[in-house]
Scaffold this motif. Structure first.
Motif, PDB file in Angstrom:
ATOM      1  N   SER A 102      41.897  39.736  33.037  1.00 47.22           N
ATOM      2  CA  SER A 102      41.627  40.984  32.327  1.00 47.22           C
ATOM      3  C   SER A 102      40.200  41.455  32.619  1.00 47.22           C
ATOM      4  CB  SER A 102      41.823  40.774  30.822  1.00 47.22           C
ATOM      5  OG  SER A 102      41.883  42.008  30.166  1.00 47.22           O
ATOM      6  N   ASP A 124      31.092  34.629  32.037  1.00 50.44           N
ATOM      7  CA  ASP A 124      32.162  33.712  31.617  1.00 50.44           C
ATOM      8  C   ASP A 124      31.581  32.332  31.354  1.00 50.44           C
ATOM      9  OD1 ASP A 124      35.434  33.746  31.700  1.00 50.44           O
ATOM     10  OD2 ASP A 124      34.594  31.740  32.011  1.00 50.44           O
ATOM     11  N   ASN A 125      32.182  31.672  30.368  1.00 51.16           N
ATOM     12  CA  ASN A 125      31.665  30.366  29.942  1.00 51.16           C
ATOM     13  C   ASN A 125      32.099  29.213  30.848  1.00 51.16           C
ATOM     14  OD1 ASN A 125      34.276  31.021  28.946  1.00 51.16           O
ATOM     15  ND2 ASN A 125      34.223  29.298  27.574  1.00 51.16           N
ATOM     16  N   HIS A 126      33.097  29.432  31.706  1.00 46.20           N
ATOM     17  CA  HIS A 126      33.575  28.334  32.558  1.00 46.20           C
ATOM     18  C   HIS A 126      32.742  28.209  33.840  1.00 46.20           C
ATOM     19  CE1 HIS A 126      37.226  28.944  30.061  1.00 46.20           C
ATOM     20  NE2 HIS A 126      37.257  27.629  30.153  1.00 46.20           N
ATOM     21  N   HIS A 132      42.376  31.713  32.593  1.00 47.89           N
ATOM     22  CA  HIS A 132      43.501  30.781  32.719  1.00 47.89           C
ATOM     23  C   HIS A 132      43.976  30.677  34.169  1.00 47.89           C
ATOM     24  CE1 HIS A 132      44.606  31.808  28.279  1.00 47.89           C
ATOM     25  NE2 HIS A 132      43.762  30.800  28.333  1.00 47.89           N
ATOM     26  N   ASN A 153      52.546  32.383  37.594  1.00 51.44           N
ATOM     27  CA  ASN A 153      53.152  33.341  38.518  1.00 51.44           C
ATOM     28  C   ASN A 153      53.201  34.772  37.969  1.00 51.44           C
ATOM     29  OD1 ASN A 153      55.322  33.244  36.741  1.00 51.44           O
ATOM     30  ND2 ASN A 153      56.360  31.646  37.916  1.00 51.44           N
ATOM     31  N   VAL A 407      28.761  33.947  25.918  1.00 53.31           N
ATOM     32  CA  VAL A 407      28.207  35.054  25.127  1.00 53.31           C
ATOM     33  C   VAL A 407      28.193  34.656  23.657  1.00 53.31           C
ATOM     34  CG1 VAL A 407      28.618  37.448  24.419  1.00 53.31           C
ATOM     35  CG2 VAL A 407      28.879  36.771  26.823  1.00 53.31           C
ATOM     36  N   TRP A 445      38.594  36.311  23.993  1.00 53.38           N
ATOM     37  CA  TRP A 445      39.732  36.042  23.119  1.00 53.38           C
ATOM     38  C   TRP A 445      39.535  36.699  21.771  1.00 53.38           C
ATOM     39  CZ3 TRP A 445      38.797  30.309  24.566  1.00 53.38           C
ATOM     40  CH2 TRP A 445      39.238  30.100  25.879  1.00 53.38           C
ATOM     41  N   ASN A 630      41.767  41.988  27.261  1.00 47.16           N
ATOM     42  CA  ASN A 630      42.364  40.644  27.174  1.00 47.16           C
ATOM     43  C   ASN A 630      43.823  40.724  26.753  1.00 47.16           C
ATOM     44  OD1 ASN A 630      42.957  37.980  25.376  1.00 47.16           O
ATOM     45  ND2 ASN A 630      41.570  37.542  27.029  1.00 47.16           N
ATOM     46  N   SER A 631      44.598  39.742  27.176  1.00 45.01           N
ATOM     47  CA  SER A 631      46.029  39.766  26.885  1.00 45.01           C
ATOM     48  C   SER A 631      46.302  39.649  25.387  1.00 45.01           C
ATOM     49  CB  SER A 631      46.758  38.667  27.669  1.00 45.01           C
ATOM     50  OG  SER A 631      46.266  37.404  27.311  1.00 45.01           O
ATOM     51  N   THR A 639      50.051  38.349  32.688  1.00 48.70           N
ATOM     52  CA  THR A 639      49.066  38.961  33.570  1.00 48.70           C
ATOM     53  C   THR A 639      49.123  40.485  33.508  1.00 48.70           C
ATOM     54  OG1 THR A 639      48.973  37.066  35.011  1.00 48.70           O
ATOM     55  CG2 THR A 639      48.493  39.192  36.030  1.00 48.70           C
TER      56      THR A 639
HETATM   57  C1  LIG Z   1      48.758  27.274  31.344  1.00 55.47           C
HETATM   58  C2  LIG Z   1      49.021  28.753  31.342  1.00 55.47           C
HETATM   59  C3  LIG Z   1      50.024  29.272  32.142  1.00 55.47           C
HETATM   60  C4  LIG Z   1      50.264  30.633  32.173  1.00 55.47           C
HETATM   61  N1  LIG Z   1      51.236  31.124  32.992  1.00 55.47           N
HETATM   62  C5  LIG Z   1      51.415  32.450  33.089  1.00 55.47           C
HETATM   63  C6  LIG Z   1      52.339  32.990  34.028  1.00 55.47           C
HETATM   64  O1  LIG Z   1      53.021  32.263  34.745  1.00 55.47           O
HETATM   65  N2  LIG Z   1      52.448  34.335  34.139  1.00 55.47           N
HETATM   66  C7  LIG Z   1      51.717  35.169  33.369  1.00 55.47           C
HETATM   67  O2  LIG Z   1      51.841  36.385  33.529  1.00 55.47           O
HETATM   68  N3  LIG Z   1      50.849  34.693  32.466  1.00 55.47           N
HETATM   69  C8  LIG Z   1      50.680  33.360  32.304  1.00 55.47           C
HETATM   70  N4  LIG Z   1      49.761  32.870  31.422  1.00 55.47           N
HETATM   71  C9  LIG Z   1      49.077  33.789  30.520  1.00 55.47           C
HETATM   72  C10 LIG Z   1      47.668  34.160  30.951  1.00 55.47           C
HETATM   73  O3  LIG Z   1      46.914  33.958  29.802  1.00 55.47           O
HETATM   74  C11 LIG Z   1      47.593  35.611  31.414  1.00 55.47           C
HETATM   75  O4  LIG Z   1      48.469  35.877  32.463  1.00 55.47           O
HETATM   76  C12 LIG Z   1      46.206  36.015  31.921  1.00 55.47           C
HETATM   77  O5  LIG Z   1      45.779  35.109  32.902  1.00 55.47           O
HETATM   78  C13 LIG Z   1      45.236  36.153  30.804  1.00 55.47           C
HETATM   79  O6  LIG Z   1      44.064  36.718  31.308  1.00 55.47           O
HETATM   80  P1  LIG Z   1      42.918  37.174  30.332  1.00 55.47           P
HETATM   81  O7  LIG Z   1      41.782  37.606  31.152  1.00 55.47           O
HETATM   82  O8  LIG Z   1      43.492  38.126  29.365  1.00 55.47           O
HETATM   83  O9  LIG Z   1      42.516  35.866  29.488  1.00 55.47           O
HETATM   84  P2  LIG Z   1      41.845  34.523  29.981  1.00 55.47           P
HETATM   85  O10 LIG Z   1      42.422  34.089  31.249  1.00 55.47           O
HETATM   86  O11 LIG Z   1      41.899  33.600  28.821  1.00 55.47           O
HETATM   87  O12 LIG Z   1      40.321  34.931  30.274  1.00 55.47           O
HETATM   88  C14 LIG Z   1      39.393  35.153  29.242  1.00 55.47           C
HETATM   89  C15 LIG Z   1      38.092  34.505  29.644  1.00 55.47           C
HETATM   90  O13 LIG Z   1      37.089  34.829  28.677  1.00 55.47           O
HETATM   91  C16 LIG Z   1      36.311  33.674  28.480  1.00 55.47           C
HETATM   92  N5  LIG Z   1      35.552  33.750  27.233  1.00 55.47           N
HETATM   93  C17 LIG Z   1      35.989  33.620  25.963  1.00 55.47           C
HETATM   94  N6  LIG Z   1      34.969  33.704  25.104  1.00 55.47           N
HETATM   95  C18 LIG Z   1      33.845  33.888  25.853  1.00 55.47           C
HETATM   96  C19 LIG Z   1      32.482  34.032  25.531  1.00 55.47           C
HETATM   97  N7  LIG Z   1      32.057  34.035  24.268  1.00 55.47           N
HETATM   98  N8  LIG Z   1      31.588  34.161  26.538  1.00 55.47           N
HETATM   99  C20 LIG Z   1      32.007  34.172  27.843  1.00 55.47           C
HETATM  100  N9  LIG Z   1      33.305  34.062  28.183  1.00 55.47           N
HETATM  101  C21 LIG Z   1      34.216  33.915  27.206  1.00 55.47           C
HETATM  102  C22 LIG Z   1      37.377  32.595  28.447  1.00 55.47           C
HETATM  103  O14 LIG Z   1      36.848  31.307  28.496  1.00 55.47           O
HETATM  104  C23 LIG Z   1      38.191  32.980  29.653  1.00 55.47           C
HETATM  105  O15 LIG Z   1      37.638  32.436  30.814  1.00 55.47           O
HETATM  106  C24 LIG Z   1      49.496  31.500  31.367  1.00 55.47           C
HETATM  107  C25 LIG Z   1      48.489  30.972  30.548  1.00 55.47           C
HETATM  108  C26 LIG Z   1      48.251  29.616  30.542  1.00 55.47           C
HETATM  109  C27 LIG Z   1      47.170  29.063  29.661  1.00 55.47           C
END
Ligand SMILES: Cc1cc2nc3c(=O)[nH]c(=O)nc-3n(C[C@H](O)[C@H](O)[C@H](O)COP(=O)(O)OP(=O)(O)OC[C@H]3O[C@@H](n4cnc5c(N)ncnc54)[C@H](O)[C@@H]3O)c2cc1C
Length: 662
Positions: A102, A124-126, A132, A153, A407, A445, A630-631, A639
């Protein structure tokens, strides 16, 4: 170390790394005297080390040590002390909190609209980007192997929203070309005779370890359409065997007679599949064991929290005689994600798995944002590309990705309604820094946003805190070969009540030079999943218990469980964990899937309509110069949801920029 541990290979020299878990770092950067701060600033630049390469790190990954302690400290001890925070002097057009799909997409959308000159910082904190969507990479005997450490996927590609499709295409992904080039791979396991379906009855549950292998055919959810011959050698009681055959068999019974289709659906929506099986179909309790993890792939909880209506929607047995009318393929089919259970099952188009899952999308987004950090030009060459992490965050660069940075505060400069800038404070290497920007997108999140943006309206804070993210683990185990699977004639083993729910061979796909192993004598990565649940408890409580379990379990404990399970699940094929395991990466995600509405716990309108009453809608309202992506903002762990919300958040930022007031 006892003899059992030695047999499992706990003493073997594989690549592993263990950390203490849950240890709160005392981060006192803001209190340090200036000379120490300067020293810390100069010293803490791990990304510049020549061997900095997080994808190849093993041991405890996902929420790895060093990534969560600052956030937990903020949660437990209250607002961060910013009195000694260092202003970096940087000013950005946009700061993005969170470098997942996101956050990376938000940067893409913003730059697309504003132009390549836009100054964007992603924090990002990682230690790695992608959220993910992480990559596990292994090297053995001159081969590079990769697997997804999280996001697996692209599901239901045909249903991806236009904004998500645009990013995917624009960063160079050609789904048709990828699928076409993997046609042979898709047939690989079948061509080696691995067509069986294996179910493992563990001795802790059944008194003795037993493997049931069903040859040929396939079934959706809950495994297969079993025959009496399949079941005869299992530990199931004669009654359970009979009931299982009845459930799958031809008895087209209506378990809710006298009700209309709509009335039945309402009843089924409010009843778990477990209750449906036990109370309506009246199967023996042992039958439910087969469905123990049903729904975990969607909700991170099992059959006790899985609505019977979703089970029908996903093609599980028991509904053939109930005369349920197909659901209309309307609005809901277009909501992000193809696996909510509320949507029409098939028809969403292909499921697309890259060797490292959606980490390929993250890597291509990084290439789009910082072209010289990811060598190459095509979708194919990103497969084996070596990312240069030192290039993600350089002075003078317009798009920057700053890892290892948590953050701790996001605050307008002055009154929210008139502010022209936001100050974002983050902790990196124990030191607190501040940057300014004209806007911020929170792509982190939901539940953590109230800790960061403390002056949000209370009702919005409540809405942000509503969902509890589902905890889960994806474990990647690099092994020397996969002959055991071939001997057993299966590509995977399901083990409903073991520590991991089973083990499978990596899906056979190649991307450029990242080639899938073609013979069982080649090394490969195994995929194992774990959903830490507490069956019988309400869903959110199960998530909290599961999260504590993940944070409280050491890598050593995981490793022992993994070795033990592989020895038992694959021992019949000759697998020896002490001999065959090369490396292990446990990707634990205590804050995994976004909370998805579920009619057992939430109002039906939230599940089946896009009503503005949903907490996710109330939660994602912009606040001054701060927008929320974010999701979680879509209440959908997918995704396409992460991208859709990024697009909306960026539009909100741009609209606000256009207001004459500013
Ligand atoms: C094991 C697993 C398998 C999955 N499989 C699928 C799949 O097959 N298909 C699918 O579509 N979706 C899948 N998902 C769902 C997945 O969450 C979403 O697809 C998408 O990757 C989410 O992206 P995002 O950026 O919204 O959230 P995230 O990937 O969670 O990214 C948010 C980021 O913000 C960071 N963050 C949080 N707080 C702070 C802070 N205070 N300071 C700095 N950084 C911070 C987090 O650590 C993280 O790195 C899966 C999730 C998991 C956990």
């Amino acid at each position: 170390m006892d003899a059992h541990d030695r047999n499992l290979g706990m003493d073997r020299a594989i690549t592993r790394r263990d950390f203490l878990n849950g240890v709160s770092l005392t981060v006192a950067g803001s209190l340090l005297p200036p000379e120490l701060v300067r020293a810390a600033q100069q010293e803490f630049a791990p990304e510049r080390a020549p061997d900095y390469y997080p994808p190849t790190r093993v041991g405890m990954r996902g929420s790895h040590a060093g990534s969560f302690e600052v956030a937990h400290q903020l949660r437990d001890r209250g607002p961060w002390d910013l009195s000694g925070a260092i202003r970096t002097g940087e000013t950005y057009d946009l700061v993005i909190v969170g470098g997942g799909l996101s956050g990376l997409s938000a940067a893409y959308y913003f730059i697309r609209e504003v132009g390549r000159g836009a100054r964007v910082l992603i924090l990002d904190n990682h230690d790695d980007f992608g959220g993910h969507a992480k990559r596990n990479e292994f090297h053995y005997n001159g081969r590079m192997l990769a697997l997804n450490g999280g996001t697996l996927n692209i599901e239901s590609w045909d249903r991806y929203n236009e904004h998500a499709r645009r990013v995917i295409r624009d960063i160079g992904i050609d789904i048709d070309r990828f699928l076409a080039s993997n046609e042979n791979n898709r047939a690989l396991y079948r061509s080696l005779g691995m067509t069986g379906q294996a179910t493992f009855f563990d001795k802790e549950t059944w008194g003795v370890d037993t493997m049931m292998i069903r040859r040929g055919g396939s079934g959706r959810g809950g495994g297969a359409r079993y025959t009496a011959d399949d079941l005869i050698h299992t530990p199931l009681s004669p009654q359970a065997q009979k009931d299982l055959l009845r459930l799958y068999g031809g008895a087209h019974h209506d378990y809710l007679p006298g009700l209309s289709s709509a009335e039945k659906k309402v009843r089924l929506a409010k009843m778990s599949y477990q209750d449906f099986l036990l109370d309506l179909v009246k199967v023996d309790k042992q039958v439910v064991w087969f469905f123990h993890n049903q729904g975990a792939g969607n909700f991170c909880v099992g059959v006790d929290c899985f609505p019977a209506l979703f089970a029908w929607q996903e093609g599980l047995p028991g509904f053939a005689g109930m005369d349920l009318e197909p659901s209309p393929d309307g609005l809901l089919a277009d909501l992000p994600g193809g696996h909510h259970g509320r949507q029409i099952g098939p028809g969403g188009g292909p499921t697309v798995h890259f060797p490292d899952g959606n980490a390929t999308i993250a890597r291509l987004l990084i290439r789009w944002l910082v072209p010289d950090a990811v060598p190459g030009k095509s979708m194919e060459d990103v497969g084996a590309a070596h990312v240069d992490y030192a290039r993600l965050d350089r002075t003078g660069q317009t798009s920057r990705v700053r890892l290892n940075s948590t953050v701790v505060r996001v605050q307008h400069e002055g009154d929210v309604s008139r502010a022209k800038n936001v100050v974002t404070s983050y902790v990196r290497g124990g030191v607190t820094y501040q940057v300014r920007s004209r806007a911020v997108v929170m792509a982190c999140w939901n539940m953590f946003i109230p800790y960061l943006v403390s002056d949000l309206p209370p009702s919005q804070k409540d809405a942000l805190a509503f969902g509890v993210k589902g905890p889960l683990v994806y474990t990647s185990v690099a092994v020397k070969n996969w002959t055991a699977f071939q001997k057993l004639g299966v590509p995977s083993v399901s083990a409903p009540t073991m520590y991991h729910t089973g083990v499978s061979l990596a899906e056979a796909v190649s991307l450029g030079e990242l080639q899938h192993p073609q013979t069982p004598h080649d090394p490969i990565v195994l995929h194992m999943t774990r959903y830490p649940m507490a069956p019988g408890k309400p869903r959110k409580e199960q998530h909290r218990i599961g999260r504590a379990d993940l944070l409280g379990t050491t890598f050593e404990a995981f490793e022992r469980k993994i070795r033990d399970q592989l020895a038992r699940n694959l021992g019949g094929g000759g697998f020896d964990p002490a001999r065959d395991i090369v490396a292990i990466a446990v990707n634990r995600w205590p804050h995994g899937y976004a909370y998805t509405y579920n009619p057992l716990y939430d109002p039906m309108e939230w599940v089946y309509t896009s009503t503005n009453d949903r907490p996710c809608v109330k939660a994602r309202q912009p606040f001054g110069l701060i927008a929320i992506a974010n999701s979680d903002a879509a209440a959908s762990p997918h995704t396409d949801a992460a991208m859709l919300e990024a697009h909306r958040a960026v539009q909100e930022v741009l609209q606000r920029r256009a207001m004459p007031l500013l």
